[in-house]
Scaffold this motif. Structure first.
Motif: not given
Length: 232
Positions: A209-210, A212-214, A216, A218
């Motif tokens: 999850i981290q 994917m966020q870093q 960019g 979603n």
């Protein structure tokens, strides 16, 4: 660039397909925005790209006065590259077991239509999509009037794979292909949802999850159906 081939059996665009892979391969796909396609003769199944016995008997007759005929088919396997996907409305426990290790890995959920759209980039290679048919290689005939047909039939022992393939024939490019090639894809069209291995530890889920966020992205990250709570 995706090219429609009317000779090749293609499921409905809404058909759900899956790709199970480890985190390193998934990150490579995201960062490069390229899909790896394996050389067809590098798969575990030694029959990849070959013919059934009835077809082979016919080819032998044709090759009697043309010895190069069969040699061309053998060398052709080195120039055909494939990306394999699994057709299933739901997750497959067997696919998790086969394609991931140590209770870690991810599954990409997509559709046939999304595969087509993701390949609609102006890339050098032509890609074709086709559903694999599973037959008895001792009794059933594989047609050879299309160069892709040998790569769209497999033995019945592999029926559990329920495979659909993205295929490219790179013969005309005179390339030296080692393990395979990478082809450009539109990541956001390719991936509809992501599933994390149902038996993975919480730290691993949080890491995915981290990341994917870093990076960019979603994408929708779903809880595996195999992780559902027991109701009794």
């Amino acid at each position: 660039m995706y090219v429609c081939n009317n000779d090749i059996k293609l499921p409905d665009p809404d058909t759900i397909v899956w790709k199970y892979l480890d985190l390193s391969k998934f990150l490579d796909l995201l960062l490069r925005r390229q899909l790896f396609m394996s050389r067809s003769d590098k798969f575990e199944d030694q029959y990849e790209g070959t013919f059934s016995e009835p077809t082979y008997e016919e080819l032998i007759k044709i090759a009697k006065n043309n010895p190069e005929f069969l040699d061309n088919y053998k060398s052709h396997r080195k120039n055909v590259v494939i990306s394999s996907w699994h057709i299933n409305e739901y997750e497959s426990y067997a696919m998790w077991q086969i394609f991931t290790k140590n209770q870690e890995g991810l599954a990409i959920q997509s559709t046939i239509g999304r595969l087509q759209e993701s390949l609609a980039l102006e890339t050098e290679y032509e890609q074709h999509i086709g559903e694999v048919e599973y037959i008895d290689y001792k009794k059933e005939y594989i047609p050879f009037d299309n160069n892709f047909f040998p790569f769209l039939f497999k033995r019945k022992s592999f029926q559990y794979e329920r495979e659909v393939r993205i295929i490219s024939d790179l013969t005309k490019y005179n390339l030296t292909i080692n393990e395979g090639v990478k082809t450009d894809v539109d990541i956001n069209k390719l991936i509809e949802k992501i599933y994390i291995h149902p038996k993975s530890q919480n730290w691993y889920k949080n890491l995915v999850i981290q990341l994917m966020q870093q990076l960019g992205f979603n994408f929708s990250i779903e809880i595996s159906d195999l992780e559902s709570d027991i109701l009794i």
